[in-house]
Write a protein that holds these residues in place. Structure first.
Motif, short mmCIF file in Angstrom:
data_model
loop_
_atom_site.label_atom_id
_atom_site.label_comp_id
_atom_site.label_asym_id
_atom_site.label_seq_id
_atom_site.Cartn_x
_atom_site.Cartn_y
_atom_site.Cartn_z
N LEU A 84 -5.86 10.19 -2.99
CA LEU A 84 -7.00 10.31 -2.09
C LEU A 84 -7.84 9.03 -2.06
CD1 LEU A 84 -8.16 13.96 -2.91
CD2 LEU A 84 -6.91 13.16 -0.90
N GLU A 85 -7.95 8.34 -3.20
CA GLU A 85 -8.66 7.06 -3.20
C GLU A 85 -7.95 6.04 -2.30
OE1 GLU A 85 -8.98 5.84 -7.20
OE2 GLU A 85 -10.45 7.38 -7.76
N CYS A 88 1.23 15.15 -3.58
CA CYS A 88 1.05 14.88 -5.01
C CYS A 88 1.40 16.10 -5.87
CB CYS A 88 -0.40 14.47 -5.29
SG CYS A 88 -0.86 12.86 -4.60
N GLN A 89 1.32 17.27 -5.29
CA GLN A 89 1.59 18.49 -6.06
C GLN A 89 2.93 19.11 -5.72
OE1 GLN A 89 -1.74 21.02 -5.15
NE2 GLN A 89 -3.10 20.00 -6.62
N ILE A 90 3.69 18.45 -4.86
CA ILE A 90 4.95 19.05 -4.43
C ILE A 90 5.90 19.16 -5.61
CG2 ILE A 90 6.11 16.88 -3.79
CD1 ILE A 90 7.18 18.35 -1.31
N GLU A 91 6.57 20.27 -5.66
CA GLU A 91 7.51 20.53 -6.74
C GLU A 91 8.92 20.39 -6.21
OE1 GLU A 91 7.09 21.06 -9.90
OE2 GLU A 91 4.90 21.12 -9.92
N PHE A 122 0.83 -1.20 0.00
CA PHE A 122 0.00 0.00 0.00
C PHE A 122 0.87 1.25 0.00
CE2 PHE A 122 -2.31 3.39 2.09
CZ PHE A 122 -3.53 3.37 1.44
N LEU A 123 1.94 1.26 0.79
CA LEU A 123 2.83 2.41 0.82
C LEU A 123 3.50 2.61 -0.54
CD1 LEU A 123 4.51 1.95 4.32
CD2 LEU A 123 2.79 3.64 3.69
N ASN A 124 3.88 1.51 -1.20
CA ASN A 124 4.46 1.63 -2.54
C ASN A 124 3.45 2.24 -3.51
OD1 ASN A 124 6.90 0.52 -1.77
ND2 ASN A 124 6.32 -1.56 -2.31
N LYS A 125 2.20 1.80 -3.41
CA LYS A 125 1.15 2.33 -4.28
C LYS A 125 0.95 3.82 -4.04
CE LYS A 125 -3.83 1.85 -5.11
NZ LYS A 125 -5.06 1.11 -4.71
N LEU A 126 0.95 4.23 -2.77
CA LEU A 126 0.73 5.63 -2.44
C LEU A 126 1.90 6.50 -2.89
CD1 LEU A 126 -1.51 7.25 -1.10
CD2 LEU A 126 -0.29 7.05 1.06
N THR A 127 3.12 6.04 -2.67
CA THR A 127 4.29 6.83 -3.08
C THR A 127 4.40 6.91 -4.60
OG1 THR A 127 5.60 4.82 -2.75
CG2 THR A 127 5.62 6.45 -0.99
N ASN A 128 3.93 5.88 -5.30
CA ASN A 128 3.88 5.97 -6.77
C ASN A 128 2.93 7.07 -7.21
OD1 ASN A 128 5.74 4.03 -7.64
ND2 ASN A 128 4.30 2.37 -7.24
N ALA A 129 1.81 7.23 -6.48
CA ALA A 129 0.88 8.32 -6.78
C ALA A 129 1.55 9.67 -6.55
CB ALA A 129 -0.38 8.18 -5.93
N PHE A 130 2.36 9.78 -5.51
CA PHE A 130 3.08 11.03 -5.26
C PHE A 130 4.03 11.33 -6.43
CE2 PHE A 130 2.78 10.01 -0.45
CZ PHE A 130 1.44 10.36 -0.47
N ARG A 135 13.03 -0.15 -7.19
CA ARG A 135 12.80 0.66 -8.40
C ARG A 135 12.46 2.11 -8.03
NH1 ARG A 135 9.94 -2.71 -10.47
NH2 ARG A 135 7.87 -2.04 -9.76
N MET A 136 11.68 2.28 -7.00
CA MET A 136 11.30 3.63 -6.58
C MET A 136 12.50 4.38 -5.98
SD MET A 136 8.18 4.60 -4.06
CE MET A 136 7.37 3.17 -4.75
#
Length: 561
Positions: free
Chosen positions: A265-266, A358-361, A248-256, A316-317
């Protein structure tokens, strides 16, 4: 027989069973063999690290019928009686529920009587920091003049609350948090002996959730065994500990990384739907990036990783993310964690944090500047090599071949930066100490108003002279001086900031430190020569003024009639 929890069944009965405290057990074993037993011990450390267990083992070892021994035999009547709690000479006293002085006096009144069943009376006082001041004073008197047949063992998780007069009369042993690998090894032994089928990854997850406490780890293992069906899986361990799976953490960080706000958010909604604690989740996320940072900077320290396992997705991440971005993510998560502690709606802060993540630059401007500088340096090196090849082939390269309008080419030539000596001399002629002190007094505040990139140019620079309309800044490195004086935006920003602080607009003149020394000496020698021509008898008429100029410099001497 009623069921007993694992941490009670597998409580250490010898020093060998005490996990992760070799510095304590080795010292106590040597003291037992050499018969150098102290009258008072203080065991301090986090919960579940073996303080009370080590105290009972020590009580058995000093009273064992086979003494002196380094380990209790656990077979004689004394060892069995102490283990079962049937020998009254070994007393466990809970200071948390018996903190008053009257209760302590009831215990200490029996100290003077000789033991009846074993050689030593042993008083194990648990959570000793909970005693009242009067109870500590009563205990202090006994510790000062203890009978020969009495041993006190004090156990506490907060040694700073114990009076120093008590601590100074005890041998202190600090118990450390147990490493995750040591906890896993102990739990492997337990599940093998009890016949429980358990995944090793589940044991690792439980060990990391225990945060260095063996008792907490065994309690979580007990819960996981009860929750599981036939085999304790990683999902069972995650459910019991309340942690979030690494998938789950991998999935969330991929979204970031993909800047996919909706996916982030989902995933958060799914997490909270399954009953996960937002506070625990953000802690897991911080540990995830912390482990990623350690893996990127020190990949050989695998034991230091607290939350992650090195699967393919994580590797990979870790290769794709930059270290600077990890710093930004951890900083934002830490601020969110602090805000969540003082609110009744932590979910809102967590959702805002997910959107920001998700929007961090990443600081692309700095990265682009770095890449551009490296490209320019490589291009300059290439041009210099081509120039050397042309010279080697006999081609003459003259200054006239360059366009006359390209004045900046003189600054980038091998002669280095050429300061405006004429402007510097004009400033020195009109320079006063009061003008210089005014700028120095506002220098720190002026730096705070500049951008970080502009302020970085002035890290090792300082004002050295100032007049009513201009000032001189000395740079330690020539390259910094050149970069500053060729940056019109920097000069404009700096002069505007000083204008707001001192109330007048001043011109900036930059000079490298190496050239400043020679320019200043040349100016002083010229001034002395002019003074000699205008009045040769000045030294004879005013010798104190001449001497002051020699000592402090002519620019710092002000003559007032």
């Amino acid at each position: 027989m009623a069921y007993q929890a694992l941490y009670r069944v597998w409580r250490p009965q010898s020093f060998l069973d005490v996990v992760g405290q070799e510095h304590v057990t080795k010292t106590l074993q040597n003291a037992l063999l050499q018969q150098k037993i102290s009258h008072a011990y203080l065991f301090s450390g986090p919960r579940g690290t073996g303080k009370t267990s080590a105290a009972k083992i020590l009580a058995k070892a000093v009273n064992c019928e086979c003494a002196p021994v380094s380990e209790p035999c656990n077979q004689c009547a004394a060892c069995l009686g102490i283990t079962n709690g049937t020998i009254p000479d070994v007393l466990e006293f809970d200071a948390a529920s018996n903190s008053r002085v009257e209760e302590m006096r009831d215990v200490l009144d029996k100290v003077k009587f000789a033991p009846t069943a074993v050689k030593y009376k042993v008083y194990i006082i648990d959570e000793v920091h909970m005693l009242s001041i009067s109870a500590f004073n009563a205990l202090l008197k006994t510790l000062e003049e203890p009978p020969k047949h009495v041993i006190f063992i004090l156990a506490t998780t907060e040694p700073h609350k114990i009076p120093l007069t008590i601590i100074s009369r005890c041998q202190r042993f600090d118990f450390r948090r147990i490493t995750a690998q040591s906890i896993v090894n102990r739990m492997k032994l337990i599940v093998e002996e009890t016949g429980v089928d358990c995944e090793e990854r589940a044991l690792q997850m439980i060990a990391r959730a225990a945060e260095g406490g063996m008792r907490d780890a065994l309690s979580l293992l007990d819960q996981a065994i009860s929750y599981s069906q036939d085999r304790v899986s990683l999902e069972d361990a995650l459910t019991v500990t309340g942690s979030v799976s690494q998938g789950f953490l991998n999935k969330l960080t991929n979204a970031f990384q993909a800047k996919d706000v909706s996916s982030g958010l989902e995933a958060l909604d799914e997490l909270l739907f399954h009953g996960k604690d937002p506070t625990r989740f953000i802690e897991d996320l911080i540990l995830f990036y912390r482990d990623m940072l350690l893996f990127k900077t020190a990949p050989n320290l695998e034991e230091s990783l607290e939350r992650i396992m090195l699967d393919d997705d994580f590797l990979r991440m870790a290769e794709s993310i930059q270290t600077g971005q990890i710093y930004q993510l951890i900083d934002l998560l830490n601020k969110t964690q602090q805000e969540m502690r003082w609110t009744n709606h932590p979910r809102i802060f967590l959702e805002v944090a997910i959107v920001k993540l998700c929007q961090i630059e990443v600081k692309q401007t700095e990265q682009n500047q770095t890449s551009q500088v490296s490209q320019l340096i490589s291009r300059i090196e290439q041009l210099e090599n081509e120039l050397q090849q042309l010279k080697a082939s006999g081609v003459t390269v003259t200054q006239e071949s360059a366009p006359p309008a390209q004045k900046p080419a003189q600054r980038t030539s091998r002669k280095g930066f050429q300061p405006a000596i004429g402007k510097i001399n004009e400033v020195l002629k009109q320079a006063t100490k009061s003008d210089l002190n005014l700028i120095k007094g506002k220098w720190g505040e002026m730096l705070s108003r500049l951008m970080k990139s502009h302020a970085a140019l002035l890290n090792e620079a300082e004002p050295v002279a100032a007049s009513s309309n201009a000032f001189i800044v000395k740079f330690k490195h020539e390259i910094h001086c050149q970069m500053a004086m060729e940056n019109s935006r920097f000069i404009e920003t700096m002069t505007a900031a000083l204008n707001e602080l001192v109330g007048k607009r001043l011109s900036l003149v930059g000079v490298p430190e190496e050239q400043w020394v020679s320019i200043r000496e040349s100016f002083l020698s010229t001034q002395h020569a002019d003074e000699g021509e205008n009045g040769e008898n000045k030294q004879e008429e005013e010798p104190h003024i001449s001497e002051a100029k020699k000592l402090f410099g002519a620019e710092f001497v002000e003559i007032i009639d």
